[in-house]
Design a protein around this motif. Structure first.
Motif, mmCIF file in Angstrom:
data_model
loop_
_atom_site.group_PDB
_atom_site.id
_atom_site.type_symbol
_atom_site.label_atom_id
_atom_site.label_comp_id
_atom_site.label_asym_id
_atom_site.label_seq_id
_atom_site.Cartn_x
_atom_site.Cartn_y
_atom_site.Cartn_z
ATOM 1 N N ARG A 186 0.842 -1.205 0.000
ATOM 2 C CA ARG A 186 0.000 0.000 0.000
ATOM 3 C C ARG A 186 0.876 1.255 0.000
ATOM 4 O O ARG A 186 0.607 2.208 -0.749
ATOM 5 N N GLN A 187 1.920 1.253 0.835
ATOM 6 C CA GLN A 187 2.824 2.399 0.857
ATOM 7 C C GLN A 187 3.480 2.603 -0.510
ATOM 8 O O GLN A 187 3.727 3.738 -0.939
ATOM 9 N N THR A 188 3.752 1.506 -1.205
ATOM 10 C CA THR A 188 4.351 1.587 -2.540
ATOM 11 C C THR A 188 3.413 2.284 -3.520
ATOM 12 O O THR A 188 3.839 3.162 -4.302
ATOM 13 N N VAL A 189 2.134 1.902 -3.496
ATOM 14 C CA VAL A 189 1.167 2.525 -4.408
ATOM 15 C C VAL A 189 0.999 4.009 -4.077
ATOM 16 O O VAL A 189 0.921 4.859 -4.981
ATOM 17 N N VAL A 190 0.951 4.345 -2.795
ATOM 18 C CA VAL A 190 0.861 5.748 -2.390
ATOM 19 C C VAL A 190 2.068 6.517 -2.935
ATOM 20 O O VAL A 190 1.935 7.638 -3.467
ATOM 21 N N HIS A 191 3.242 5.931 -2.805
ATOM 22 C CA HIS A 191 4.482 6.559 -3.285
ATOM 23 C C HIS A 191 4.430 6.786 -4.789
ATOM 24 O O HIS A 191 4.718 7.893 -5.278
ATOM 25 N N LEU A 192 4.039 5.752 -5.536
ATOM 26 C CA LEU A 192 4.001 5.875 -6.997
ATOM 27 C C LEU A 192 2.946 6.883 -7.447
ATOM 28 O O LEU A 192 3.181 7.668 -8.372
ATOM 29 N N ARG A 193 1.792 6.865 -6.783
ATOM 30 C CA ARG A 193 0.737 7.819 -7.164
ATOM 31 C C ARG A 193 1.189 9.253 -6.910
ATOM 32 O O ARG A 193 0.877 10.171 -7.687
ATOM 33 N N SER A 194 1.930 9.452 -5.824
ATOM 34 C CA SER A 194 2.412 10.811 -5.515
ATOM 35 C C SER A 194 3.396 11.301 -6.561
ATOM 36 O O SER A 194 3.597 12.518 -6.719
ATOM 37 N N LEU A 195 4.006 10.363 -7.293
ATOM 38 C CA LEU A 195 4.956 10.714 -8.348
ATOM 39 C C LEU A 195 4.276 10.821 -9.712
ATOM 40 O O LEU A 195 4.956 11.012 -10.732
ATOM 41 N N GLY A 196 2.947 10.670 -9.727
ATOM 42 C CA GLY A 196 2.203 10.837 -10.973
ATOM 43 C C GLY A 196 1.932 9.568 -11.744
ATOM 44 O O GLY A 196 1.361 9.624 -12.851
ATOM 45 N N HIS A 197 2.277 8.424 -11.225
ATOM 46 C CA HIS A 197 2.041 7.159 -11.942
ATOM 47 C C HIS A 197 0.574 6.750 -11.831
ATOM 48 O O HIS A 197 -0.005 6.766 -10.739
ATOM 49 N N THR A 198 -0.019 6.369 -12.951
ATOM 50 C CA THR A 198 -1.403 5.874 -12.956
ATOM 51 C C THR A 198 -1.516 4.482 -13.554
ATOM 52 O O THR A 198 -2.590 3.885 -13.529
ATOM 53 N N ARG A 199 -0.414 3.946 -14.113
ATOM 54 C CA ARG A 199 -0.402 2.583 -14.666
ATOM 55 C C ARG A 199 0.840 1.863 -14.148
ATOM 56 O O ARG A 199 1.967 2.289 -14.400
ATOM 57 N N ALA A 200 0.606 0.784 -13.428
ATOM 58 C CA ALA A 200 1.720 0.013 -12.853
ATOM 59 C C ALA A 200 1.478 -1.472 -13.077
ATOM 60 O O ALA A 200 0.336 -1.917 -13.244
ATOM 61 N N VAL A 201 2.551 -2.237 -13.071
ATOM 62 C CA VAL A 201 2.469 -3.675 -13.275
ATOM 63 C C VAL A 201 3.102 -4.386 -12.087
ATOM 64 O O VAL A 201 4.115 -3.922 -11.543
ATOM 65 N N PHE A 202 2.487 -5.488 -11.669
ATOM 66 C CA PHE A 202 3.072 -6.325 -10.627
ATOM 67 C C PHE A 202 3.770 -7.498 -11.288
ATOM 68 O O PHE A 202 3.147 -8.281 -12.021
ATOM 69 N N VAL A 203 5.058 -7.636 -11.044
ATOM 70 C CA VAL A 203 5.847 -8.764 -11.553
ATOM 71 C C VAL A 203 5.766 -9.859 -10.500
ATOM 72 O O VAL A 203 6.447 -9.810 -9.479
ATOM 73 N N ALA A 204 4.895 -10.847 -10.733
ATOM 74 C CA ALA A 204 4.532 -11.831 -9.724
ATOM 75 C C ALA A 204 5.642 -12.853 -9.477
ATOM 76 O O ALA A 204 6.487 -13.114 -10.344
ATOM 77 N N GLY A 205 5.609 -13.442 -8.286
ATOM 78 C CA GLY A 205 6.539 -14.501 -7.921
ATOM 79 C C GLY A 205 6.054 -15.858 -8.384
ATOM 80 O O GLY A 205 5.212 -15.954 -9.278
ATOM 81 N N PRO A 206 6.572 -16.937 -7.773
ATOM 82 C CA PRO A 206 6.228 -18.290 -8.215
ATOM 83 C C PRO A 206 4.729 -18.579 -8.103
ATOM 84 O O PRO A 206 4.044 -18.049 -7.235
ATOM 85 N N SER A 207 4.232 -19.419 -8.996
ATOM 86 C CA SER A 207 2.834 -19.833 -8.901
ATOM 87 C C SER A 207 2.665 -20.616 -7.610
ATOM 88 O O SER A 207 3.517 -21.400 -7.220
ATOM 89 N N GLY A 208 1.571 -20.378 -6.918
ATOM 90 C CA GLY A 208 1.347 -21.058 -5.642
ATOM 91 C C GLY A 208 1.989 -20.371 -4.463
ATOM 92 O O GLY A 208 1.859 -20.841 -3.330
ATOM 93 N N SER A 209 2.701 -19.253 -4.696
ATOM 94 C CA SER A 209 3.329 -18.524 -3.591
ATOM 95 C C SER A 209 2.262 -17.736 -2.832
ATOM 96 O O SER A 209 1.607 -16.856 -3.392
ATOM 97 N N TRP A 210 2.124 -18.042 -1.564
ATOM 98 C CA TRP A 210 1.156 -17.353 -0.705
ATOM 99 C C TRP A 210 1.516 -15.877 -0.594
ATOM 100 O O TRP A 210 0.651 -15.009 -0.659
ATOM 101 N N SER A 211 2.796 -15.573 -0.459
ATOM 102 C CA SER A 211 3.242 -14.188 -0.331
ATOM 103 C C SER A 211 2.944 -13.387 -1.591
ATOM 104 O O SER A 211 2.517 -12.230 -1.533
ATOM 105 N N SER A 212 3.165 -13.988 -2.760
ATOM 106 C CA SER A 212 2.912 -13.292 -4.011
ATOM 107 C C SER A 212 1.426 -12.966 -4.153
ATOM 108 O O SER A 212 1.056 -11.856 -4.566
#
Length: 351
Positions: A186-212
């Protein structure tokens, strides 16, 4: 000094030195029993459960142990007490710097409690992790599982058979330590939005990763709230080597920022982006997760989500020791905070 001694066939009293030197080897539990004038079973009880032996007898045994320099073997301790003095710590990738501090924190806490740490690399494999957990039933008093790849049912069954604590894997009825990376997302999205970003991509981890999966859910929710369109690409192996292909996929998207599953993958991406002529952060902002060793001096230094990783190892061991009766308290779930650390890899959205 002990007044009671073993005697030879002529009735001459034997000393502690006689008992060990005549045998030409280290003292055994039988030597202690002879010198103290008690049965070996009494010595075993005195060493494994002192409260079951009266004070006078216990003192005599302790004196014999001191005179002989007797040290119980790990196997003997296991047979008499049902304990091995060993705790297994299983990590998905021993080469990933994320786990260095976790391993150190667990080891220090175990050493302070008189336990040895048995470190095992599960190689990001469900099958290897499952077989190692089974092996630990016979060879360790308990297990700490980091970022487990096992399914909920298997973890619940394992925890019912042996003291077990997970790190970054939340399953009902299984004690766990959670790093609150959703808050970092959430802090990351707040940071990016404050810099003017409106389109971002999540580079996901392994399939089945609970953390991802948790990170993606948090990014989606924050993006909807703050007006940042989030898309996901992947899954990817959480390694620097996978970063090249991940970077190519990000370039093909229309995103101006990439939030990456972990720092290793992000660092691998930085090299490929430079090769492709993509300037970070002028053309694309990149944010990692974990704040591993090296994140602060890659090129450019990586903005990332920091977490108290060593503390997670210590807390997991404390929770495990409480199950073993070696520490107070009975926590079954602990959540540790995370926060965004901003560096040069994130900047204003390109215009």
């Amino acid at each position: 000094m002990l007044r009671r001694h073993d005697r030879n066939h002529e009735g001459v009293a034997l000393t502690a030195n006689d008992l060990t030197q005549r045998r030409g080897r280290a003292a055994t539990i039988a030597d202690v029993a002879k010198l103290a004038g008690v049965a070996t079973s009494t010595v075993s009880r005195a060493l494994s459960n002192p409260a079951r032996v009266n004070h006078v007898t216990r003192q005599r045994i302790e004196e014999a142990v001191g005179q002989l320099g007797y040290v119980p073997s790990a196997q003997a301790r296991s047979l008499t007490s049902g304990r091995t003095g060993v705790v297994g710590v299983l990590v998905p990738d021993i080469a990933n710097p994320f786990y260095f501090d976790l391993i150190r924190g667990a080891q220090r806490q175990l050493r302070a409690a008189g336990y040895a740490q048995l470190l095992l690399d599960t190689e990001e494999s469900h099958e290897i992790e499952s077989s190692m957990v089974e092996l630990m039933l016979k060879n360790a008093d308990g297990v700490v599982l980091a970022a487990s790849r096992l399914d909920d049912e298997t973890l619940t069954a394992a925890a019912a058979r042996q003291p077990l604590v997970t790190i970054n894997r939340d399953v009902p009825d299984v004690p766990t330590v959670i790093l609150d990376t959703p808050e970092g997302m959430r802090q990351t999205v707040v940071h990016l939005r404050s810099l003017g970003h409106t389109r971002a991509v999540f580079v996901a981890g392994p399939s089945g990763s609970w953390s991802s999966a948790r990170r993606w859910e948090a990014l989606l929710a924050a993006g909807e709230e703050l007006g940042v369109e989030m898309t996901m690409i992947g899954p990817w192996a959480p390694t620097a080597a996978a970063g090249s292909a991940a970077a190519d996929a990000v370039i093909a998207s229309s995103a101006t920022a990439a939030v990456v599953f972990n720092d290793l993958l992000a660092i691998g991406m930085l090299g490929r982006l430079q090769e492709r002529g993509v300037r970070v952060p002028l053309d694309l902002s990149v944010v990692g997760c974990d704040d591993i060793f090296g994140a602060s001096f890659c090129n450019p230094p990586l903005t990332t989500v920091s977490a108290p990783i060593e503390e997670a190892g210590r807390v997991a061991v404390t929770m495990l020791l409480s199950q073993l009766g070696s520490a107070g308290g009975s926590r079954s779930r602990t959540v540790l905070p995370t926060y965004l650390t901003t560096r040069e890899s994130s900047g204003p959205a390109p215009t």
